[in-house]
Every structure is written in C-alpha cells, then in structure tokens.
Scaffold this active site. Structure first.
Site, short mmCIF file in Angstrom:
data_model
loop_
_atom_site.label_atom_id
_atom_site.label_comp_id
_atom_site.label_asym_id
_atom_site.label_seq_id
_atom_site.Cartn_x
_atom_site.Cartn_y
_atom_site.Cartn_z
N CYS A 127 -0.77 4.36 2.25
CA CYS A 127 -0.87 4.30 3.71
C CYS A 127 -0.35 2.94 4.17
O CYS A 127 0.83 2.65 4.04
CB CYS A 127 -2.26 4.64 4.23
SG CYS A 127 -3.65 3.83 3.43
N SER A 128 -1.23 2.08 4.69
CA SER A 128 -0.75 0.78 5.16
C SER A 128 -1.83 -0.27 5.02
O SER A 128 -1.92 -1.18 5.85
CB SER A 128 -0.29 0.88 6.61
OG SER A 128 -1.35 1.38 7.42
N CYS A 130 0.88 -1.17 0.00
CA CYS A 130 0.00 0.00 0.00
C CYS A 130 0.91 1.21 0.00
O CYS A 130 1.52 1.54 1.02
CB CYS A 130 -0.90 0.01 1.24
SG CYS A 130 -1.86 1.52 1.41
#
Lengths: 218, 219
Positions: free
Chosen positions: B122-123, B119
């Site tokens: 973000c995460s 990603c």
C-alpha cells in the site's frame, strides 16, 4: 488476496518519476479525501486493516486510477458496508436519516489531536515466540482469498529472522472483523538472489515484517 | 449544520478550489462534497475539524521533524545510540505534540550498507516524522521495482552507489515504520544542529537520496 495491490516484483509500470510536483495535494479534493479518511479512523468507524482491505477489493481498473481516487472509491463503499450511511444517501449527496453513533464519538476541533496520533498495535504476548533472531524461516506458500500482509514475492522462500517486534494486532483477522488475534511479529530478511534469481543483483537484501502464522521453520 | 452551511464553509477555506456554482465542480469533486455533507449532517465530524486535518498535514507534520532528529543524531552520540535502539522513544520529543507513535525504527547508512524504505502492498510511511508520502513513494513503479532492482531505481533518483555496497530494502508490510539515518556529509565539522538539519532531505530519510553536501550538491 492475490490482488493488484501486491505489486512487489511486477514489471510494466515504467521508470520512477522522482520529481515531486506541486504542493502536498495536487487538488483540494485530495486533501478533503485524506481528511475524511482520517476522520473515519479517528471516530472508530472501521479499523486500519478494514480500510486497507477496502482498497484491495476494488476492481483493478479502479485501483489503478490514482491514489486519492481509490481512497474515495473505498470510502463510498466502506461507509455503506459498515453502516454509517446508505447507498441512497451517497447517491443523493446528503443525509436522509439519522447516523449511527460512532464508537469514539464525533470528530470536533477540540479532539483534533487524536487524528494525527498513530494507533498502537502492540499487545501482551499470549504465548512464547516460536522463532528467535538468526533462525531460518520459510515464508509459507499461502494464498488466502481475503486480507493478508505476506507479499507474494516472498512466499515459498527462506529468510532469516532479524528482529522481533512483540505481539501485534493480526491484520488477517482484524480486517475481516474477526478480532485482533495478536501474533508475534518478526522482521525476516531474504537474499535478493533467492527472491529474484541467479542473474539478479547480488548486493540486495530485502526484508518484510511477517506475523508468526506466515512462517514455518526452515 | 446544513449542507448549505458546509458548502459555504468549503468555499471559504484556504484552498485553490473556489467555485461559484456547483456546476463548475468535476464529478470527483461532487462525490467528495457529497461525502463531506453526509459526514457533517450525520454528526460524524464538524467542518472545522475536516479543515484542521488538512492544515495539520500541509503545514505542521512534515520532513522538518525527521531532519531535526537526524541532525541531533549526527551531533550527539548518546542520542544516536538511543535512536537506533528505540526510535519511538528517542524521537518522541521531536514529534508533533511530543509523539511519533510506536514501532518507529531508525536504520543507519554506513559505508558498507545503504538502506531504502518501501511499502509494496500500500503506502505505509513514517507520517509522524516525514509527513505525507511524496507521489513517487506511492507510485506503482517505485512499489513494484525497488524490492527487485533497487540499484536501477536509485539511479533514476540520480543516486549511484559503489558496486559492492549492500542495498538493504525494508518493505513495510506491518505497522513497523522505518526512517533512514543518512550519513553526515563531509565538511560539516562544528556545524550546529540547525545548520545540519537544513542539509537533511526527505529523500535521504527514505533512502532514495543522501544528505546534501555543504555546497548544496546532494543527490
């Protein structure tokens, strides 16, 4: 927004350290911050896109501190932005006046299972899909000042639609409190050389999920 | 519930951060403590709920869920097909409380194609089947580089692929979540699902590794 968070293709961060050190959380406060974030989602204080945008708008030097530190920074701001506490209460470290009733009610041990349940983002289609599997599409050269999920590194490049995921909540409006505004969602893949140049690895193919407003026919 | 009650509670819960006095706490810890106090005093959350969330992600939701899904796919061709067709539906019985969320997609490694998940924005990570992401997955180095020079990044994990293998990078930019179905290691004919699941590493389900070999020498 063209923020520090949009990292695909950047140089300068060094090698990856693949060794996972220590337990799930490096310090107890990290787990506490994670729990606070999950609670604010579960009680409906703000939606996931507002939460992400809250991190993206942090000054870059704060974004670059550490993962849970930026969650903390985001949280201190968002709880005020969305009216769940006031700045003087953050400073005082305690509640100074009654809270605002959260849309989904208090988080207790009894309703704990909802915290781990992933949100549902799929919505009924309001129009036919504009693109089909195999279509060539151009990722728009767009630079909104607010939240978007089209990374910079694919903008202006031509890819291929690989799959459709139905209509889903549109982050660009949801993050700004302008509604779910569901849009068709596609997996679009790009040849690595189209993205990174003729001297890049010819065996690489990269995909993103792209909402229909991010795409034009190519 | 008062702030004092919650502070006592925080000292009681099962973490390595017991401090006798608030003055021992770092500035960051004090800020976190302040937010917890506000959440509790305003009636947004019970202290027990805050602790239960941490415990859930430390002990109950993790890569053992994904490993069982992979082992099942290795031993049951019908399940493998279901998983590749609709992973949310196929994998649900393996999830915490019988759910892995919508929008889960399983992508299969083959001799010609290796999949890796990231990603960049973000995460985003398939929490429901792999738990919390490892530190490197959230690192700036991984997020910035794996979409551009995945072969070099995989090399830093000790994974070297044949020059002609296609590397397919999945950047999770919306709410679709990916898990990699790694190749079944050679020399595991007749193994049970439990035996196979023990070979499935977290990294093999993200794509930065492969499943361990029976001799325990996986990448």
């Amino acid at each position: 927004m063209n923020g520090i968070h949009d990292m695909g293709g950047m140089d300068g961060f060094g090698p990856v350290d693949p060794v996972e050190k220590g337990p799930v959380f490096h310090a107890a406060w990290e787990g506490d911050v994670m729990a606070i974030s999950r609670v604010m989602g579960a009680i409906g204080a703000w939606n996931i896109d507002q939460g992400r945008y809250g991190i993206e708008v942090l000054p870059p030097h704060l974004y670059l501190t550490s993962y849970y530190r930026r969650w903390l920074e985001r949280f201190e701001r968002a709880i005020v932005t969305y009216g769940y506490a006031d700045a003087d209460e953050i400073a005082a470290g305690r509640s100074l006046r009654p809270g605002k009733p959260p849309p989904r009610g208090k988080q207790t041990l009894e309703n704990i299972d909802r915290v781990a349940r992933r949100g549902n983002f799929i919505r009924p289609a309001t129009a036919p899909a504009r693109f089909a599997v195999g279509d060539k599409v151009l990722a728009r050269n767009m630079h909104p000042k607010t939240h978007t999920r089209l990374p910079r590194y694919v903008r202006g490049h031509v890819g291929v639609v690989e799959s459709l995921h139905g209509c889903q909540v549109f982050p660009d409006t949801e993050a700004m409190g302008q509604g779910e505004n569901p849009q068709w969602l596609y997996t679009v893949s790009f040849a690595g050389r189209d993205l990174w140049g003729a001297d890049s690895d010819p065996t690489v193919r990269v995909s993103v999920e792209a909402f229909e407003p991010y795409l034009d026919p190519a | 519930m008062t702030a004092h009650d919650h502070h006592s509670h925080s000292h009681d819960h099962d973490h390595d951060h017991d401090h006798g006095e608030a003055s021992d706490l770092s500035e960051t810890e004090l800020r976190v403590r302040a937010l917890q106090t506000i959440l509790i005093e305003k009636g947004y959350a019970d202290p027990a709920a805050l602790d239960a969330i941490v415990e859930t992600y430390e002990t109950k939701i993790g890569p053992h869920i994904g490993a069982r899904i992979v082992a099942k796919a290795w031993t049951d061709p019908d399940f493998r097909q279901s998983l590749l067709t609709d992973a949310s539906k196929a994998a649900a019985p393996f999830g915490y409380k019988g759910d892995v969320g919508d929008n889960l997609v399983a992508v299969e490694n083959t001799p010609d194609r290796h999949n890796v998940v990231v990603c960049t924005l973000c995460s985003c990570y398939p929490w429901d089947v792999l738990g919390l992401p490892p530190v490197w997955y959230k690192s700036f180095a991984y997020r910035s580089r794996v979409v551009r020079e995945p072969r070099a990044v995989l090399g830093e994990f000790g994974l070297t692929l044949p020059d002609q293998t296609e590397i397919r990078v999945w950047d999770s930019t919306a709410e679709v979540r990916y898990m990699v179905l790694p190749a079944r290691p050679a020399g595991t004919d007749g193994w049970t699902e439990d035996q196979l699941a023990a070979l499935v590493t977290r990294d093999s389900m993200i794509g930065t590794g492969v499943a361990n070999s029976p001799a325990g020498q996986g990448a």
